[in-house]
Design an enzyme around this catalytic site. Structure first.
Site, short mmCIF file in Angstrom:
data_model
loop_
_atom_site.label_atom_id
_atom_site.label_comp_id
_atom_site.label_asym_id
_atom_site.label_seq_id
_atom_site.Cartn_x
_atom_site.Cartn_y
_atom_site.Cartn_z
N PRO A 1 0.81 -1.23 0.00
CA PRO A 1 0.00 0.00 0.00
C PRO A 1 0.84 1.28 0.00
CG PRO A 1 -0.97 -1.61 1.48
CD PRO A 1 0.31 -2.21 0.99
N ALA B 1 4.29 1.24 -0.69
CA ALA B 1 5.56 0.99 -1.40
C ALA B 1 5.24 0.51 -2.81
CB ALA B 1 6.41 -0.04 -0.65
N GLY B 2 5.10 1.48 -3.72
CA GLY B 2 4.84 1.15 -5.12
C GLY B 2 6.11 1.35 -5.92
N THR C 1 -1.06 -9.71 -8.98
CA THR C 1 -1.74 -10.31 -10.13
C THR C 1 -1.94 -11.80 -9.93
OG1 THR C 1 -0.68 -8.65 -11.52
CG2 THR C 1 -1.67 -10.53 -12.63
N ARG D 1 -16.61 -1.14 -43.85
CA ARG D 1 -17.47 0.01 -43.55
C ARG D 1 -17.47 1.01 -44.71
NH1 ARG D 1 -21.70 2.39 -40.88
NH2 ARG D 1 -21.21 4.49 -40.15
N GLY E 1 -15.33 4.45 -34.99
CA GLY E 1 -16.35 5.46 -34.71
C GLY E 1 -17.21 5.07 -33.52
N GLU F 1 4.68 -3.28 -13.38
CA GLU F 1 6.12 -3.60 -13.49
C GLU F 1 6.96 -2.33 -13.68
OE1 GLU F 1 7.77 -7.07 -15.14
OE2 GLU F 1 5.90 -8.19 -15.01
#
Length: 385
Positions: A134, A136-137, A164, A274, A346, A370
């Site tokens: 929380p 320490a990123g 992850t 299209r 679009g 990362e």
């Protein structure tokens, strides 16, 4: 001049090409049909895991000594790229299996390697990586999770965030402080098992993208593990973590390239079908210029990433720069390409009936995890070749 077909510089080998075809056909058949539902329902892509395990593509990086395929770094990149082209969430299965287990491969004892890499190679377990917290990123060395020696054991306490595949993986490489006075040199690495007493998980995060890959907090409450679960020597955990990222940032670049390729491929098909003003919108120069820029930047990102993968395999001295450069450039390109793909479709591009908005949402995280792309630029500046 006459061309020489056997000039193999700057091109992957025939085996790498065959691997790409194998993974692409598997992804088209077994992953694409479920990609939208996985995103919509925010559920783990079990079909993708089953298909990847059945084809031995879930953790191709594991050396043959430990029962793995022994794939090189470029082969691993190609697997992740082709899975990501179909589904960003599913590509985190091979990517995070490498991220979680690479510290063991780089620094673990032979006993540790045999114990944990074997089940990973067989598909009996997945491997996650628990570095962030929380508070320490980007400043990972500021972590607070503690490991205290007690006889023949270590006792771990703390919270890991943004993990992850947490809750699905059986194994976790956990970084923890063993000597608070030494900052980064007082951090050690451990293997923690999901079944260890005191391990629990937070609720899955509600995310913008990659919704099929659970991201949860991991709680360590007096988790007692045997001393031989330490990866490498005491105090070397942070160095191992950074060395790991040198290699695995390239897998995030691969994920970004795959997502972008999926979006470009879809947009290319759409603009040919299209019609406006009496002709396909692909005939308009403004649209052609957009597609040209998307393809050009994507190919530049791919070449940089493949060169970085080769450096990863050789462990070249300039790997740190190239790993950061590949991740940073490829993820920025992926965000641009997917955003342009939405534009090319679009109003349809903005709806969930078409896959490009999912790809745009999935691409965003590649600029963040990362190491944010701002941190990558710091890393590059400190390691200029």
């Amino acid at each position: 001049m006459s061309g020489s077909a056997d000039f193999d510089l700057y091109r992957p080998s025939e085996e790498h090409g065959m691997l790409r075809e194998t993974v692409r056909s598997l992804a088209e058949a077994k992953i694409v049909p479920f990609a939208a539902a996985v995103d919509e329902e925010g559920r783990f892509p079990q079909e993708a895991l089953d298909a990847l395990v059945a084809a031995d593509l879930h953790a191709v990086h594991v050396p043959e000594t430990y029962g793995g395929a022994g794939a090189d770094a470029l082969a691993t990149v190609i697997v992740i790229e082709e899975v990501a082209r179909a589904c960003g969430s599913s590509s985190l299965i091979p990517a995070v299996n490498k991220l979680g287990s690479l510290p063991v491969i780089l620094s673990g004892s032979e006993e540790l390697k045999h114990k944990y890499l074997g089940p990973l190679a067989k598909g009996d377990a997945m491997f996650s990586y628990a570095l962030s917290e929380p508070d320490a990123g980007s400043d990972a060395a500021g972590m607070k999770t503690r490991a205290v020696r007690d006889g023949d054991s270590w006792v771990l306490n703390g919270v890991k965030r943004w993990i992850t595949n947490a809750g699905v993986s059986e194994y976790y490489t956990v970084m923890a402080v063993t000597d608070p006075d030494k900052r980064s040199k007082g951090i050690s690495a451990f293997v923690v098992e999901k079944s260890d007493e005191g391990v629990s998980f937070g609720a899955p995060e509600k995310k913008l993208g990659i919704k099929g890959s659970p991201t949860r907090e991991v709680y360590l409450d007096n988790v007692r593990i045997p001393a031989d679960r330490m990866i490498g020597a005491e105090g070397t955990g942070f160095a191992t973590a950074m060395k790991t990222l040198d290699h695995t940032r390239i897998t995030i670049a691969a994920q970004a390239i795959g997502i972008a390729q999926g979006a470009l491929d879809y947009a290319k098909g759409y603009v040919k079908e299209r019609k406006q003003f009496g002709k396909p919108i692909a005939d308009f120069q403004g649209v052609q210029f957009m597609l040209a820029d998307m393809a050009m930047k994507l190919e530049a990102a791919r070449q940089l990433t493949y060169a970085a993968a080769a450096k990863s395999e050789r462990v070249d001295g300039d790997l740190t720069f190239f790993g950061a450069a590949a991740k940073c450039f490829a993820s920025d390109v992926a965000m641009e390409v997917t955003t342009d793909a939405v534009q090319l479709l679009g109003g349809y591009g903005y709806t969930r009936d078409y896959p490009v908005e999912r790809m745009m949402r999935d691409a965003k995280i590649t600029q963040i995890y990362e190491g944010t792309n701002q941190v990558q630029r710091i890393v590059m500046a400190r390691n200029l070749p």
